[in-house]
Write a protein that holds these residues in place. Structure first.
Motif, mmCIF file in Angstrom:
data_model
loop_
_atom_site.group_PDB
_atom_site.id
_atom_site.type_symbol
_atom_site.label_atom_id
_atom_site.label_comp_id
_atom_site.label_asym_id
_atom_site.label_seq_id
_atom_site.Cartn_x
_atom_site.Cartn_y
_atom_site.Cartn_z
ATOM 1 N N ASP A 53 -11.484 0.325 -2.827
ATOM 2 C CA ASP A 53 -10.107 0.283 -3.326
ATOM 3 C C ASP A 53 -9.197 -0.418 -2.322
ATOM 4 O O ASP A 53 -8.346 -1.229 -2.706
ATOM 5 N N ASP A 56 -10.015 -4.112 -2.526
ATOM 6 C CA ASP A 56 -9.468 -4.744 -3.728
ATOM 7 C C ASP A 56 -7.948 -4.880 -3.679
ATOM 8 O O ASP A 56 -7.384 -5.718 -4.388
ATOM 9 N N SER A 57 -7.277 -4.083 -2.859
ATOM 10 C CA SER A 57 -5.816 -4.154 -2.707
ATOM 11 C C SER A 57 -5.390 -4.934 -1.476
ATOM 12 O O SER A 57 -4.195 -5.116 -1.243
ATOM 13 N N THR A 60 -2.836 -7.927 -1.696
ATOM 14 C CA THR A 60 -1.480 -7.469 -2.012
ATOM 15 C C THR A 60 -0.857 -6.773 -0.809
ATOM 16 O O THR A 60 0.313 -7.016 -0.475
ATOM 17 N N ALA A 147 -4.115 3.552 -5.001
ATOM 18 C CA ALA A 147 -3.084 3.305 -6.014
ATOM 19 C C ALA A 147 -1.867 4.197 -5.760
ATOM 20 O O ALA A 147 -0.718 3.746 -5.835
ATOM 21 N N ARG A 150 -0.008 2.917 -2.698
ATOM 22 C CA ARG A 150 0.808 1.738 -3.042
ATOM 23 C C ARG A 150 2.088 2.142 -3.743
ATOM 24 O O ARG A 150 3.162 1.602 -3.466
#
Length: 156
Positions: A53, A56-57, A60, A147, A150
Motif C-alpha cells: 500500500d 502504491d501510494s 502521490t 488510505a 492519506r
C-alpha cells in the motif's frame, strides 16, 4: 508501559542499515515530511499488504514532499528479499536490537489474539521537515491504513 511519541515531540534520530546495503540517518531527510512506519515481520501477509500500500501510494506521497521509511527488527538480508519480492522502492531499515522501535514506542506489550505479548506494535509516525512529530498512530491495522493516513494528512 511503552512510552509513545506524541505530536510536538522531537523525533528520536537514528542511523540504521538498509535493505540495499547502505545506511539511513533520519536527520538526513530534514526538509521534507517523513512517514516512519514500524511493522513486525517482512514477508508476512499483513506486513506485505501494508508495504505494498505504501509502494502504491509512494508517487502521490512524494509529490506532496513525503518520504517513506519502513522499520522492522528483521535482518538486512530478509529486508532485501522483501523489497525484491514486493518491488518496494522506498528504504527499509533493520533494527535487530529494537532500540529504535523502543525509543519510538513501537515495541512493547500488545494484545495478540486475546493474549498479552511483547513485540512490535504496528505504528506510523509522521515527522515534519524540522524533525518534530506531526502525527503518531499506534496499533494500526495493516489493511486500509495507508488510505486512512492519506485522509488524515489531507493527501488525495
Amino acid at each position: 508501559m511503552t512510552t509513545r511519541l506524541a505530536p510536538g515531540d522531537t523525533a528520536p534520530d537514528f542511523t540504521l542499515p538498509t535493505a540495499d546495503g547502505g545506511q539511513l540517518t533520519l536527520s538526513s531527510l530534514r526538509g521534507q515530511h517523513v512517514i516512519v512506519y514500524f511493522y513486525p515481520a517482512a514477508m508476512t501477509p499483513g506486513c506485505s499488504t501494508q508495504a505494498c500500500d505504501f509502494r502504491d501510494s509512494l508517487e502521490t506521497l512524494q509529490s506532496q514532499n513525503y518520504a517513506v521509511v519502513g522499520v522492522s527488527p528483521d535482518p538486512v538480508d530478509k529486508l532485501a528479499a522483501f523489497a525484491a519480492h514486493d518491488g518496494l522502492t522506498y528504504p527499509l531499515v533493520s533494527d535487530v536490537d529494537k532500540q529504535v522501535l523502543t525509543a519510538w514506542g513501537a515495541f512493547g506489550e500488545k494484545k495478540l489474539y486475546g493474549k498479552t505479548v511483547t513485540g512490535v506494535i504496528r505504528s506510523t509516525v509522521v515527522v515534519d521537515p524540522d524533525g518534530t512529530v506531526l502525527l503518531a498512530q499506534y496499533n494500526v491495522k495493516a489493511t486500509g491504513h495507508v488510505a486512512k493516513l492519506r485522509r488524515d494528512l489531507g493527501i488525495d
